[in-house]
Design a protein around this motif. Structure first.
Motif, short mmCIF file in Angstrom:
data_model
loop_
_atom_site.label_atom_id
_atom_site.label_comp_id
_atom_site.label_asym_id
_atom_site.label_seq_id
_atom_site.Cartn_x
_atom_site.Cartn_y
_atom_site.Cartn_z
N ALA A 89 1.64 1.62 -3.51
CA ALA A 89 0.49 2.14 -4.25
C ALA A 89 0.42 3.66 -4.11
O ALA A 89 0.11 4.38 -5.07
N GLN A 118 -13.32 1.58 -9.97
CA GLN A 118 -12.89 0.21 -10.28
C GLN A 118 -13.98 -0.69 -10.84
O GLN A 118 -13.68 -1.60 -11.61
N THR A 162 -4.09 4.13 -10.51
CA THR A 162 -3.85 2.69 -10.39
C THR A 162 -3.56 2.04 -11.75
O THR A 162 -3.61 0.81 -11.87
N CYS A 190 -8.75 7.03 -13.79
CA CYS A 190 -8.54 6.72 -12.38
C CYS A 190 -7.67 7.82 -11.79
O CYS A 190 -6.49 7.92 -12.12
N GLY A 248 0.61 6.41 -7.08
CA GLY A 248 -0.38 7.48 -7.25
C GLY A 248 0.27 8.85 -7.29
O GLY A 248 -0.06 9.69 -8.13
N GLN A 307 -7.45 1.73 -5.15
CA GLN A 307 -7.15 2.64 -4.05
C GLN A 307 -8.50 3.09 -3.51
O GLN A 307 -9.10 2.37 -2.73
N ARG A 315 -1.24 -1.04 -12.20
CA ARG A 315 -1.80 -2.27 -11.64
C ARG A 315 -2.95 -2.79 -12.49
O ARG A 315 -3.15 -4.01 -12.59
N GLN A 352 0.83 -1.21 0.00
CA GLN A 352 0.00 0.00 0.00
C GLN A 352 0.86 1.27 0.00
O GLN A 352 0.46 2.29 -0.55
N CYS A 367 -6.73 8.11 -8.75
CA CYS A 367 -5.76 7.59 -7.78
C CYS A 367 -4.49 7.09 -8.47
O CYS A 367 -3.49 6.88 -7.82
N VAL A 404 -5.34 -3.80 -6.80
CA VAL A 404 -5.49 -2.67 -7.73
C VAL A 404 -6.17 -1.46 -7.08
O VAL A 404 -5.69 -0.34 -7.21
#
Ligand code: FES
Ligand code: FES
Lengths: 689, 156
Positions: free
Chosen positions: A595, B101, B136, B132, A599, B96, B139, A592, B134, B94
């Motif tokens: 992630a 999604q 992603t 997206c 982002g 966030q 992913r 995370q 965020c 995937v």
């Protein structure tokens, strides 16, 4: 820091309560009436009842993965299996917590949660199921959750992940109440800084629309100075039809001041009038001639999260219930109580999973509209802003205009001077009236604008100063506050300085860094990216180059980024690869954290290539994503993230890499094209051959 | 007016005929997985599959789906078992914020139904219209590859 923890029996169970000292509010009040955690107040997040644990998340989950991370902490400290803890989102009947902002959720909440869980574990192990238990907090080293191993440093399945992929996760607009109606508040197409209201409208035409319920004249507090006219319908599409049938004529009191925004914040104009008022670094650069003088201009940018602001409101027996994807439920509660003349206890705000916020969901807007409309029609009402409203009624990252002047001697920077004009961030114009903002300007400036102006480099004399000016478009917090734009500017200047010194930009930075953690991420990213300099090349008309940048976010988390770009003859820019090394102390959930880095790097691409809010004559004219593009799948290259293994206290990851990503990309473009990116977002023609 | 929703025949009431398919799904059928993001066919948050094609439900009139077969995110898992694309989304963590999604997954499912082992260009073409914020995307790309491999392995 003072802390208290004790266990108390409530409702036949055992609840761990923890003192609020950890979460003590570290900002000057941004928003009036926001609940300030009292060091003596206690709040309960973890409950054991009938062999099960319930973790009431003291943060909102908006994609930062805090639900998963705090569950890892709780499971580890309690010594229980993943399934033994059920998650619950907080509402305002829980004791107050501060807004979910500033990448603080792990940094500030993991330890109190671990302390609470360790006390609960002790009590349960001692066979206790009832009664208050006083406990003393343990040293960090005695907490299981602050040591790597087991779930700490692992990446279990995302909390709510299954719900998301099956469509079962609920966001504010997904809430259904019996008899739920659909509402919208229409406002003048004008700057929220000037008074505006609906003067005439055609109610009888609107009434003909099937599903028409009401036109509502009193819609709660204005958005800035923009008074609204509310409409309510029994089916959602009727809202568009009613809005059109009403054919509202708007009265707009005046033209906004400072409508020419670029001119209002022009740094050179400001400097020609005298010194800027707010100092971030106090050094006194010597002389008046500089080796480098560069100007950088960065525009207004929208959060552009995919979920527009939304809320559902329901009144029952004089009490107000709100479902909202807000970053600050307690502020929303207090703001509503104030406007509707209620005791705060008569308002309950239930937080919902948020579809992206990035600093944009801390005020009370859709909630206010829904509450007013629901009160007017006597039925629950849902308000979800249209995309156009999202741009027009929201607040945005302020534009900024920068002048940097540097002097070098013997291959080092001796003098550094960064001057910036911008608009408000923490003291957002969307929340503060003019008079109050005048006071904050005078007393403290705006620390949000200052964030990232303090350089992590050792130079002999460094000065940084800024001023803010209130603009006709509302500005406020946006991912990283000033750190993204300031990082871009500072790292661009470092790159130019390295060029002037004839030095490698990585080595040049290392020469100016004293913080070992920053030096380490920089060295490591150089290794993973196999850094050998800026690698400018041209092949079949495509120019390629590499850039590097680094930075520190909020004094405790570190990132360094290498970017590769390719620039076509047309000047079209593609980022072709990104590497990031990141150090945020002890990592609870590496996947995370990665992630979040990914982002941030996608946001970095947006900052360079697309973020710009369309504004004309002081009002936002962007209505949808085609007028306010955000990065797309095909614009995002492979991203390689490396995390530093550390046992330092955990800090934040949600806004760190944005201090380095934009600079790395800008420096890569400079390497490839020989042109210093200076006006954002970048226009292809500037880089065409 | 009938149509097939996640395998079951459903009626489109007259008063919903002029609503968008997105509103019909969310507000009439209570299937809230598809989201409103832009209302203009630009972001893809509302994507569902209509007769095998990834479709922006916010700009599709409810009455236009008469006789069609509509599949939404809620109809993807069968008997408690996740669809391979859903599983890939979980395996690669995937989401966030997750708001985009459902749309991403439906676009990916439609892609893989049409092209079981898509090239990078196929993924670009099928997925570029799903935004997206965020970020992603990396992913999403990896999860599509992962799902394609899982399905290929499962099929042999
Ligand atoms: S909501 Fe349908 S494409 Fe954006
Ligand atoms: S996961 Fe948040 S918009 Fe895609």
């Amino acid at each position: 820091m003072r802390r208290r923890a004790f266990l108390a029996a409530t409702g036949g169970g055992l609840i761990a309560l923890i003192g609020a000292g950890m979460a003590a509010w570290n900002q000057v009040p941004v928003i009036p009436k926001r609940p300030e955690p009292d060091a003596d107040a206690a709040f309960g997040w973890i409950v054991h009842r009938d062999g099960r644990f319930v973790l009431t998340l003291p943060r909102v989950e908006m994609g930062q993965g805090i639900a998963t991370a705090l569950k890892q902490v709780a499971c580890t400290e309690l010594g229980v299996a993943w399934q033994a803890i059920a998650l619950q989102l907080h509402d305002t009947s829980s004791p107050p917590v501060k807004a979910t902002v500033g990448s603080e959720s792990v940094a500030l909440f993991a330890e109190p949660l671990a302390q609470a869980c360790s006390s609960l574990r002790d009590a349960l192990e001692a066979g206790r199921l009832e009664g208050p238990v006083a406990v003393s907090t343990r040293p960090l080293s005695a907490l299981r959750a602050f040591r790597a191993g087991g779930l700490i440093g692992a990446s279990p399945e995302l909390a709510q992940g299954r719900d998301i992929v099956t469509g079962a996760a609920l966001y504010a607009a997904d809430v259904v109440r019996p008899g739920l109606l659909h509402g919208r508040v229409l406002r003048a197409p004008a700057s929220p800084e000037v008074g505006s209201r609906a003067s005439t409208w055609n109610r009888s035409e609107a009434e003909k629309i099937p599903g028409f319920v009401a036109v509502v004249e009193d819609c709660g507090s204005a958005n800035g100075q923009a008074k609204g006219l509310g409409i309510v319908a029994s089916r959602p599409a009727a809202l568009d039809q009613i809005a059109e049938a009403l054919a509202i004529e708007w009265t707009v009191d005046s033209l906004p001041e400072q409508a020419d925004i670029a001119r209002a914040i022009d740094i050179d104009t400001a400097l020609s009038k005298g010194k800027l008022g707010n100092r971030v670094m106090d050094g006194a650069p010597e002389g008046t001639s500089f080796d480098i003088s560069m100007r950088v201009d960065i525009p207004f940018a929208a959060h552009a999260q995919i979920e527009p602001r939304a809320a559902v409101a329901e009144w029952k027996h004089g009490r107000l219930m709100i479902w909202s994807g807000t970053q600050d439920a307690f502020y929303v509660r207090d703001a509503l109580a104030d406007v509707f003349g209620l005791d705060p206890g008569a308002v309950t705000v239930q937080t919902m999973r948020i579809g992206g916020a990035f600093g944009g969901k801390v005020l009370c807007r859709a909630e206010m509209e829904a509450a007013a409309l629901a009160q007017a029609v006597g039925a629950p009402v849902k308000v979800q802003w249209t995309r156009a409203q999202e741009f027009a009624f929201g607040y945005h990252r302020p534009p900024s205009s920068h002048r940097l002047r540097l002097k070098l001697s013997g291959g080092r920077i001796t003098d550094w001077d960064h001057q910036q004009m911008s608009s408000h961030i923490l003291f957002t114009s969307a929340g503060l009236p003019v008079w109050m903002q005048a006071a904050t300007d005078l007393v403290v400036g705006d620390p949000g604008v200052a964030r990232g102006m303090r350089i992590p480099y050792w130079v002999d004399r460094a000065r940084a100063a800024y001023d803010t000016i209130r603009l006709p478009v509302h500005s406020g917090p946006w991912r990283g506050l000033g750190a993204g734009p300031n990082g871009l500017v500072v790292e661009s200047a470092m790159d130019e300085a390295a060029r002037t010194a004839g030095a490698d930009p990585l080595a040049f930075r290392l020469d100016h860094i004293r913080d070992p953690r920053l030096a380490e991420v920089l060295r490591r990213v150089g290794e993973t990216a196999n850094w050998q300099g800026t690698a400018a090349a041209e092949h079949n008309g495509i120019r390629t180059g590499r850039g590097i940048a680094c930075g520190i976010y909020k004094e405790n988390s570190y990132a360094a980024v290498v970017a590769d770009v390719a620039v076509e003859t047309t000047g079209h820019i593609r980022v072709t690869r990104l590497w990031c090394t990141h150090d945020c102390g002890l990592v609870i959930n590496p996947d995370q954290v990665r992630a979040q880095c990914e982002g941030n790097l996608v946001w970095s691409i947006g900052m360079l290539l697309s973020d710009a809010l369309q504004i004309e004559a002081g009002r936002i004219t962007a209505e949808n994503f085609h007028e306010n593009p955000i990065p797309r799948l095909t614009e995002v290259p492979p991203i390689i993230v490396e995390l530093i293994a550390s046992d330092m206290p955990p800090s934040g990851a949600g806004e760190t890499a944005i201090v380095a990503g934009p600079g790395a990309i800008a420096n890569a473009i400079r390497a490839a094209t020989g042109v210093r990116p200076a006006r954002f977002p970048l226009q292809a023609e500037v880089f065409a051959t | 007016m009938d149509f097939v929703l996640n395998g079951e025949i459903q009626d489109i009431p007259d008063e919903w005929a002029e609503e968008s398919l997105l509103n019909l799904l969310r507000d009439h059928f209570g299937l809230v997985g598809a989201k409103y993001g832009c209302g203009a066919g630009i972001c893809g948050a509302c994507t569902v599959i209509v007769d095998g094609v990834a479709t922006r439900s916010c700009i599709t009139l409810a009455e236009s789906i008469e006789g069609a077969e509509v599949r939404s995110i809620e109809g993807l898992a069968t008997g408690g078992a996740l669809h391979p694309v859903q599983q890939a989304w979980l395996d690669l963590a995937v989401p966030q914020c997750g708001y985009c999604q459902a749309g991403q997954i439906m676009s990916a499912v439609a892609l893989l139904n049409e092209i079981p082992s898509p090239s990078e260009a196929d993924i670009d073409a099928a997925m570029d219209g799903n935004l997206c914020r965020c970020g992603t995307y990396g992913r999403i790309r990896a999860a599509i590859r992962h799902a394609a491999i899982q399905r290929a392995v499962g099929a042999t």
